[in-house]
Design a protein around this motif. Sequence first.
Motif, PDB file in Angstrom:
ATOM      1  N   VAL A   1       0.931  -1.247   0.204  1.00  0.00           N
ATOM      2  CA  VAL A   1       0.087   0.071  -0.088  1.00  0.00           C
ATOM      3  C   VAL A   1       0.992   1.364   0.093  1.00  0.00           C
ATOM      4  O   VAL A   1       0.420   2.258  -0.782  1.00  0.00           O
ATOM      5  CB  VAL A   1      -1.162  -0.098   1.277  1.00  0.00           C
ATOM      6  N   ILE A   2       1.975   1.249   0.867  1.00  0.00           N
ATOM      7  CA  ILE A   2       2.865   2.479   0.851  1.00  0.00           C
ATOM      8  C   ILE A   2       3.435   2.734  -0.494  1.00  0.00           C
ATOM      9  O   ILE A   2       3.450   3.920  -0.909  1.00  0.00           O
ATOM     10  CB  ILE A   2       4.025   2.190   1.979  1.00  0.00           C
ATOM     11  N   GLN A   3       3.858   1.650  -1.210  1.00  0.00           N
ATOM     12  CA  GLN A   3       4.476   1.683  -2.614  1.00  0.00           C
ATOM     13  C   GLN A   3       3.161   2.490  -3.404  1.00  0.00           C
ATOM     14  O   GLN A   3       3.780   3.126  -4.294  1.00  0.00           O
ATOM     15  CB  GLN A   3       4.886   0.362  -2.956  1.00  0.00           C
ATOM     16  N   ARG A   4       2.239   1.778  -3.539  1.00  0.00           N
ATOM     17  CA  ARG A   4       1.268   2.226  -4.456  1.00  0.00           C
ATOM     18  C   ARG A   4       0.538   3.476  -4.331  1.00  0.00           C
ATOM     19  O   ARG A   4      -0.041   4.237  -5.099  1.00  0.00           O
ATOM     20  CB  ARG A   4       0.024   1.004  -4.523  1.00  0.00           C
ATOM     21  N   LEU A   5       0.800   3.978  -2.747  1.00  0.00           N
ATOM     22  CA  LEU A   5       0.477   5.336  -2.545  1.00  0.00           C
ATOM     23  C   LEU A   5       1.264   6.452  -3.168  1.00  0.00           C
ATOM     24  O   LEU A   5       1.272   7.662  -2.753  1.00  0.00           O
ATOM     25  CB  LEU A   5       0.303   5.489  -1.190  1.00  0.00           C
ATOM     26  N   GLY A   6       2.661   6.187  -3.543  1.00  0.00           N
ATOM     27  CA  GLY A   6       3.588   6.837  -3.883  1.00  0.00           C
ATOM     28  C   GLY A   6       4.428   7.466  -2.738  1.00  0.00           C
ATOM     29  O   GLY A   6       5.311   8.624  -3.087  1.00  0.00           O
ATOM     30  N   ILE A   7       4.347   6.986  -1.684  1.00  0.00           N
ATOM     31  CA  ILE A   7       5.239   7.550  -0.361  1.00  0.00           C
ATOM     32  C   ILE A   7       6.328   6.585  -0.006  1.00  0.00           C
ATOM     33  O   ILE A   7       7.070   6.787   1.093  1.00  0.00           O
ATOM     34  CB  ILE A   7       4.304   7.824   0.694  1.00  0.00           C
ATOM     35  N   ALA A   8       6.663   5.392  -0.742  1.00  0.00           N
ATOM     36  CA  ALA A   8       7.771   4.355  -0.544  1.00  0.00           C
ATOM     37  C   ALA A   8       8.961   5.205  -0.411  1.00  0.00           C
ATOM     38  O   ALA A   8       9.980   4.843   0.611  1.00  0.00           O
ATOM     39  CB  ALA A   8       7.832   3.368  -1.562  1.00  0.00           C
ATOM     40  N   TYR A   9       9.437   6.270  -0.960  1.00  0.00           N
ATOM     41  CA  TYR A   9      10.437   6.831  -0.845  1.00  0.00           C
ATOM     42  C   TYR A   9      10.858   7.583   0.479  1.00  0.00           C
ATOM     43  O   TYR A   9      12.080   7.687   0.947  1.00  0.00           O
ATOM     44  CB  TYR A   9      10.955   8.204  -2.108  1.00  0.00           C
ATOM     45  N   GLN A  10       9.811   7.767   1.299  1.00  0.00           N
ATOM     46  CA  GLN A  10       9.844   8.118   2.722  1.00  0.00           C
ATOM     47  C   GLN A  10      10.291   7.059   3.660  1.00  0.00           C
ATOM     48  O   GLN A  10      10.568   7.270   4.854  1.00  0.00           O
ATOM     49  CB  GLN A  10       8.538   8.635   3.125  1.00  0.00           C
ATOM     50  N   PHE A  11      10.213   5.852   3.182  1.00  0.00           N
ATOM     51  CA  PHE A  11      10.332   4.734   3.996  1.00  0.00           C
ATOM     52  C   PHE A  11      11.365   3.519   3.411  1.00  0.00           C
ATOM     53  O   PHE A  11      11.035   2.575   3.875  1.00  0.00           O
ATOM     54  CB  PHE A  11       8.978   3.919   4.470  1.00  0.00           C
ATOM     55  N   GLU A  12      12.302   4.082   2.607  1.00  0.00           N
ATOM     56  CA  GLU A  12      13.182   3.410   2.025  1.00  0.00           C
ATOM     57  C   GLU A  12      13.800   2.233   2.828  1.00  0.00           C
ATOM     58  O   GLU A  12      13.928   1.154   2.657  1.00  0.00           O
ATOM     59  CB  GLU A  12      14.335   4.110   1.171  1.00  0.00           C
TER      60      GLU A  12
END
Length: 548
Positions: free
Chosen positions: A70-81
Motif C-alpha cells: 500500500v505504501i508503494q502504491r500510494l507513492g510514499i515509499a521513498y519516505q520509508f526506503e
Amino acid sequence: MASRENEIIRPKANYHPSVWGDQFLIYNEQEVQAEVDQIIGSLKEEVRKQLLIGLDDPTKHTDLLKLVDVIQRLGIAYQFEMEIDQALQHIHTVYGDHWKGGSTFIWFRLLRSHGFYVSCDIFNDAKDNTGSFKESLTDNVESLLELYEATYMSVQGEAVLDDAHAFAKAHLEKIANDPLQRNSFLSRRILEALEQPIHRRLPRINALRFIPIYEQQVSHNDSLLRLAKLDFNRVQSVHKKELSQLSKWWKDFDAPKNAPYMRDRLVEGYFWGTGVYFEPQYSDSRIFWVKSFMVAALLDDTYDSYGTFEELEIFTKAVERWSMTCMDTLPDYMKKMYKTLLDIYDELEETMEKKGKTYHLNYAKDTMKEFVRYQMVEAKWRNEGYIPTVEEHKSVAFLSCGYKMLITAALVGMGDIITEDSFKWVSTFPPLVKASSAVCRIMDDIVGHKEEQEREHVASSVESYMKQHDVTNEENAYEFLYQQVEDRWKEMNWELLTCKDVPMPVMTWVINQVRVMDLLYKYDDTYTRVGEELINNIKQCFVHSMTV
C-alpha cells in the motif's frame, strides 16, 4: 542567405505547437507551511512504527507485506526506503522460497521487484490435479488481480507464470465485460490493471490512480491516506517550482523562433523527467536531466526532420570538438542550438569541480557525443535510402534513441549514492540499459512508423524486419516487435534480480524510463501528438492539488 535557405528542400514534419503556452512560467511561491510539515512528520512516525511492529511479530508478516504494498502504491515509499528494505530483507531471510503467510502473490511481486530472487514454483500450488489453475481462484477477484499483477515479474523460461498470466487475464476480462459489472468500481479497477499493470506503471501515476481506490476501501488506514495526500501536494509544489524555472530557461531559448521545426514539448519533457524520478531530493539532477532531454529532442528533430546531410556533418564534427570556437563553422540556425547544448554542461561544471565530481559531466558529455554520432549514422542511411538489416538497425537505433545518454544524465549531480562505478556500468551499455533502449526504440517505431514514412525518414525497426524476412503485412511485423517488447521486459526483470553491484535506485530509474514509454507510446506517439490523456495526467501532476 534567405534565397539559399528557400532553395533547400528539407524533410520537414509538421508538429503542432505547445499546448501549454506560458501557463507554467510563473510559480506563486507560498511560504513553507510549517504546520503541514509537522503533520507529515508525525504521520510518518506513526507509519514507521507500524512497519516495525510488523517486522518483530511473525504472525503479522502478511500484514507487513500488505502495508509495504500500500505504501508503494500510494507513492510514499521513498519516505520509508530503509524500513521497506529492512522488512523485505527480513522476510527473504526468514522464509527464502518457502513463504508461509497469506497473500502469496503480493509476496512474490514485492520481493522480485526489490531484487530478491524467489522461485515461481509456489504458483504450482494454485493448480489442481490436472495441472490447470484452480477455478476457485476466480471466486476472489482481489486474489485474481494479485495473481495477474505477480505474473509481470516473470523472467524467460517460467512457463508456470506464462500460464498464470493467460489464466488471470482471461478471467479478469470476462468479469470486467460482464454486463452486471459494467461501469462498476470493480470493473474500472480491473480495466485499469489490464491496461497497465503495477510493475509497468509510473510511481506518480500509480499514486494518482490508487489513492481514490484506497480511500474507498472500508479498511483503509486514515493516517496513511492523509500522509499520501499531503505528501503528494508537497512534492507537487517542488515540481511546480522546477517547471517554472525550466519554463523560463526554455522561453529564453525561444523554440518557435529558433527551431520552429521541432516538437516544442517542454512540459511533456518535464513530465517525462518526473517519471524517471519524482522525489524532491533529486531536484537539481532532474533539472539537468530535463535540459539534456530537451536539447536531445531538438537534436533528434534537427537530424530527423530539418537538417540537410551537409549541415548535419558539420554539426556532428562540432559536437565532437565540443568548443565554442566551432560556432563560426555552423549554419546560422544551428548556432543557438549548439550554444545551448554546451551551456547546460558549463552551468554545472563549477559545482561538480567543488564536489570533486567532474567525472559526472565527462561521462554525460561522452554519451551525448555518442548519441549525436548515431544520429548522424541514421542521417547517412536516410540520405542514401538504405534499409539496414535488423542487427544493423539495432546496433545504431538502440543508441540513437538516447536512452543510454539520458540514463547517464540522470546520474549527474547525485549524492553519495552514485559513484563512478555507476557511470562505468552505464557506459558499457549493459543488458538492462540495452533492453530499456530496445523497448524505447521499438515502441516509438511501431506508433510512428506510418507517419514517418510519409516523409523522407530513416528506416525503422518495422522496415528492417519486413525487408529482411520478406514480410508484406505490417501487422505481422508489429506482432513480432510487440513480442520483442515483452521479451525485453523479462530481460529487465532478470537484470533486476542479478545486478547486485548496481544501486537499486539506478536500476529503478532505467526501468522508469521504459514505464514512461508504456504510458506515452502504447497506442500512439502522445509526446509528438499530445492528446487528452497526457494533458489530464499533466494537469493532475502539476496543476490540481489533492483534496485532503
